[in-house]
Design a protein around this motif. Structure first.
Motif, PDB file in Angstrom:
ATOM      1  N   ALA A  21     -20.257  36.299  12.996  1.00 26.90           N
ATOM      2  CA  ALA A  21     -20.045  35.608  14.269  1.00 26.90           C
ATOM      3  C   ALA A  21     -19.002  34.516  14.071  1.00 26.90           C
ATOM      4  CB  ALA A  21     -21.361  35.000  14.759  1.00 26.90           C
ATOM      5  N   PRO A  22     -18.167  34.242  15.090  1.00 24.85           N
ATOM      6  CA  PRO A  22     -17.155  33.193  14.936  1.00 24.85           C
ATOM      7  C   PRO A  22     -17.773  31.823  14.731  1.00 24.85           C
ATOM      8  CG  PRO A  22     -17.209  34.023  17.193  1.00 24.85           C
ATOM      9  CD  PRO A  22     -18.157  34.857  16.400  1.00 24.85           C
ATOM     10  N   LEU A  23     -17.042  30.980  14.045  1.00 22.80           N
ATOM     11  CA  LEU A  23     -17.473  29.615  13.794  1.00 22.80           C
ATOM     12  C   LEU A  23     -16.946  28.721  14.904  1.00 22.80           C
ATOM     13  CD1 LEU A  23     -18.739  27.550  11.802  1.00 22.80           C
ATOM     14  CD2 LEU A  23     -16.469  27.350  10.781  1.00 22.80           C
ATOM     15  N   TYR A  24     -17.823  27.884  15.471  1.00 22.70           N
ATOM     16  CA  TYR A  24     -17.429  26.896  16.472  1.00 22.70           C
ATOM     17  C   TYR A  24     -17.315  25.550  15.776  1.00 22.70           C
ATOM     18  CZ  TYR A  24     -18.580  30.043  20.355  1.00 22.70           C
ATOM     19  OH  TYR A  24     -18.607  31.079  21.237  1.00 22.70           O
ATOM     20  N   LEU A  25     -16.164  24.906  15.903  1.00 24.68           N
ATOM     21  CA  LEU A  25     -15.948  23.587  15.324  1.00 24.68           C
ATOM     22  C   LEU A  25     -15.550  22.627  16.437  1.00 24.68           C
ATOM     23  CD1 LEU A  25     -13.916  24.663  12.193  1.00 24.68           C
ATOM     24  CD2 LEU A  25     -16.212  23.726  12.188  1.00 24.68           C
ATOM     25  N   THR A  26     -16.176  21.458  16.484  1.00 28.27           N
ATOM     26  CA  THR A  26     -15.862  20.487  17.522  1.00 28.27           C
ATOM     27  C   THR A  26     -15.500  19.118  16.956  1.00 28.27           C
ATOM     28  OG1 THR A  26     -18.183  19.901  17.754  1.00 28.27           O
ATOM     29  CG2 THR A  26     -17.350  21.601  19.234  1.00 28.27           C
ATOM     30  N   ALA A  27     -15.418  19.002  15.659  1.00 31.40           N
ATOM     31  CA  ALA A  27     -15.055  17.734  15.025  1.00 31.40           C
ATOM     32  C   ALA A  27     -14.112  18.033  13.862  1.00 31.40           C
ATOM     33  CB  ALA A  27     -16.301  17.011  14.518  1.00 31.40           C
ATOM     34  N   THR A  30     -12.691  20.396   7.212  1.00 30.01           N
ATOM     35  CA  THR A  30     -11.992  21.362   6.372  1.00 30.01           C
ATOM     36  C   THR A  30     -12.569  22.720   6.715  1.00 30.01           C
ATOM     37  OG1 THR A  30     -11.600  19.769   4.612  1.00 30.01           O
ATOM     38  CG2 THR A  30     -11.533  22.097   4.004  1.00 30.01           C
ATOM     39  N   LEU A  31     -11.700  23.659   7.049  1.00 28.51           N
ATOM     40  CA  LEU A  31     -12.151  24.989   7.462  1.00 28.51           C
ATOM     41  C   LEU A  31     -12.805  25.709   6.288  1.00 28.51           C
ATOM     42  CD1 LEU A  31      -8.982  25.962   9.497  1.00 28.51           C
ATOM     43  CD2 LEU A  31     -11.191  25.212  10.406  1.00 28.51           C
ATOM     44  N   PRO A  32     -13.971  26.298   6.488  1.00 28.00           N
ATOM     45  CA  PRO A  32     -14.634  27.039   5.410  1.00 28.00           C
ATOM     46  C   PRO A  32     -13.849  28.303   5.050  1.00 28.00           C
ATOM     47  CG  PRO A  32     -16.175  26.516   7.186  1.00 28.00           C
ATOM     48  CD  PRO A  32     -14.803  26.224   7.688  1.00 28.00           C
ATOM     49  N   ALA A  33     -13.599  28.509   3.767  1.00 24.27           N
ATOM     50  CA  ALA A  33     -12.839  29.676   3.321  1.00 24.27           C
ATOM     51  C   ALA A  33     -13.495  30.973   3.777  1.00 24.27           C
ATOM     52  CB  ALA A  33     -12.701  29.653   1.802  1.00 24.27           C
ATOM     53  N   ALA A  34     -14.804  31.066   3.645  1.00 28.14           N
ATOM     54  CA  ALA A  34     -15.508  32.290   4.029  1.00 28.14           C
ATOM     55  C   ALA A  34     -15.340  32.580   5.521  1.00 28.14           C
ATOM     56  CB  ALA A  34     -16.988  32.176   3.675  1.00 28.14           C
ATOM     57  N   GLN A  35     -15.215  31.546   6.338  1.00 28.36           N
ATOM     58  CA  GLN A  35     -15.044  31.760   7.769  1.00 28.36           C
ATOM     59  C   GLN A  35     -13.630  32.222   8.104  1.00 28.36           C
ATOM     60  OE1 GLN A  35     -17.811  31.490   9.716  1.00 28.36           O
ATOM     61  NE2 GLN A  35     -16.607  32.542  11.253  1.00 28.36           N
ATOM     62  N   LEU A  36     -12.636  31.729   7.389  1.00 28.12           N
ATOM     63  CA  LEU A  36     -11.267  32.205   7.626  1.00 28.12           C
ATOM     64  C   LEU A  36     -11.179  33.705   7.396  1.00 28.12           C
ATOM     65  CD1 LEU A  36      -8.727  29.663   6.099  1.00 28.12           C
ATOM     66  CD2 LEU A  36      -9.333  30.019   8.476  1.00 28.12           C
ATOM     67  N   VAL A  37     -11.880  34.173   6.383  1.00 32.40           N
ATOM     68  CA  VAL A  37     -11.838  35.594   6.033  1.00 32.40           C
ATOM     69  C   VAL A  37     -12.402  36.463   7.162  1.00 32.40           C
ATOM     70  CG1 VAL A  37     -12.676  37.301   4.369  1.00 32.40           C
ATOM     71  CG2 VAL A  37     -11.901  35.072   3.587  1.00 32.40           C
ATOM     72  N   THR A  38     -13.336  35.942   7.957  1.00 35.35           N
ATOM     73  CA  THR A  38     -13.887  36.741   9.061  1.00 35.35           C
ATOM     74  C   THR A  38     -12.864  36.948  10.161  1.00 35.35           C
ATOM     75  OG1 THR A  38     -14.779  34.909  10.362  1.00 35.35           O
ATOM     76  CG2 THR A  38     -16.203  35.836   8.638  1.00 35.35           C
ATOM     77  N   LEU A  40     -11.824  34.786  12.816  1.00 30.84           N
ATOM     78  CA  LEU A  40     -11.857  34.133  14.123  1.00 30.84           C
ATOM     79  C   LEU A  40     -12.532  32.776  14.038  1.00 30.84           C
ATOM     80  CD1 LEU A  40     -11.307  34.267  17.176  1.00 30.84           C
ATOM     81  CD2 LEU A  40     -13.522  35.412  17.426  1.00 30.84           C
ATOM     82  N   LEU A  41     -11.806  31.743  14.475  1.00 33.94           N
ATOM     83  CA  LEU A  41     -12.342  30.388  14.560  1.00 33.94           C
ATOM     84  C   LEU A  41     -12.211  29.915  16.000  1.00 33.94           C
ATOM     85  CD1 LEU A  41     -10.551  28.918  11.443  1.00 33.94           C
ATOM     86  CD2 LEU A  41     -12.961  29.502  11.607  1.00 33.94           C
ATOM     87  N   LEU A  42     -13.270  29.345  16.542  1.00 35.87           N
ATOM     88  CA  LEU A  42     -13.267  28.775  17.887  1.00 35.87           C
ATOM     89  C   LEU A  42     -13.393  27.269  17.720  1.00 35.87           C
ATOM     90  CD1 LEU A  42     -15.728  31.309  19.516  1.00 35.87           C
ATOM     91  CD2 LEU A  42     -13.237  31.404  19.494  1.00 35.87           C
TER      92      LEU A  42
END
Length: 131
Positions: A21-27, A30-38, A40-42
C-alpha cells in the motif's frame, strides 16, 4: 486472464503488479528506502505549507533493491502531492544522491511526478523527473 509477460503473451495486456500500500507522509521526513521500491508515495495530504522529504541514503536504498549492482541501472517511482494552498512537496538529496538540476525538486500542489533514479557509481544515484 493474463497480464504482461516479457517476450511472450499479448503486449496489449496491462502490466500487473502487487506493491505494498502507498505510504502517506504529512510531515518532513527521510523517505523509507523500502517504500521507494514499492513505487508510490502520497505526500502532504491536507497540508497547506511546503514540506521537505529527503531521499534515503543510497546505501539503504541499494540494500532494499535486488540486482542493481550495475552502473546505469534505473528504477522508477511516483510522488503524488495531495497538499492544498501552498503545500508544495520538496524532494531533497540524501547521502549519495544528486538531484538533476539542483539539490531539491519541487512538486506543486495537486500534481504528481514520475521520478527515475539512475545508479551513476558505487554508492551514488542521480534522480531525474521525467513527468
Amino acid at each position: 486472464a493474463g497480464g504482461y509477460q516479457n517476450n511472450a503473451g499479448n503486449p496489449r495486456e496491462p502490466i500487473i503488479g502487487l506493491p505494498d500500500a502507498p505510504l502517506y507522509l504529512t510531515a518532513p521526513a527521510t523517505l523509507p528506502a523500502a517504500q521507494l521500491v514499492t513505487g508510490l508515495l502520497l505526500v502532504n495530504s491536507g497540508v497547506t505549507s511546503a514540506q521537505t522529504y529527503t531521499l534515503p541514503p543510497v546505501a539503504l536504498l541499494e540494500a532494499a533493491l535486488a540486482n542493481t549492482d550495475r552502473i546505469g541501472t534505473t528504477f522508477q517511482f511516483r510522488v503524488v502531492n495531495l497538499g492544498t494552498s501552498s503545500g508544495t512537496a520538496i524532494i531533497a538529496a540524501g547521502t549519495g544522491w544528486t538531484v538533476s538540476g539542483s539539490l531539491t525538486m519541487t512538486i506543486p500542489v495537486t500534481t504528481g511526478a514520475l521520478l527515475v533514479a539512475r545508479k551513476t557509481a558505487a554508492g551514488a544515484r542521480t534522480l531525474y523527473r521525467v513527468a
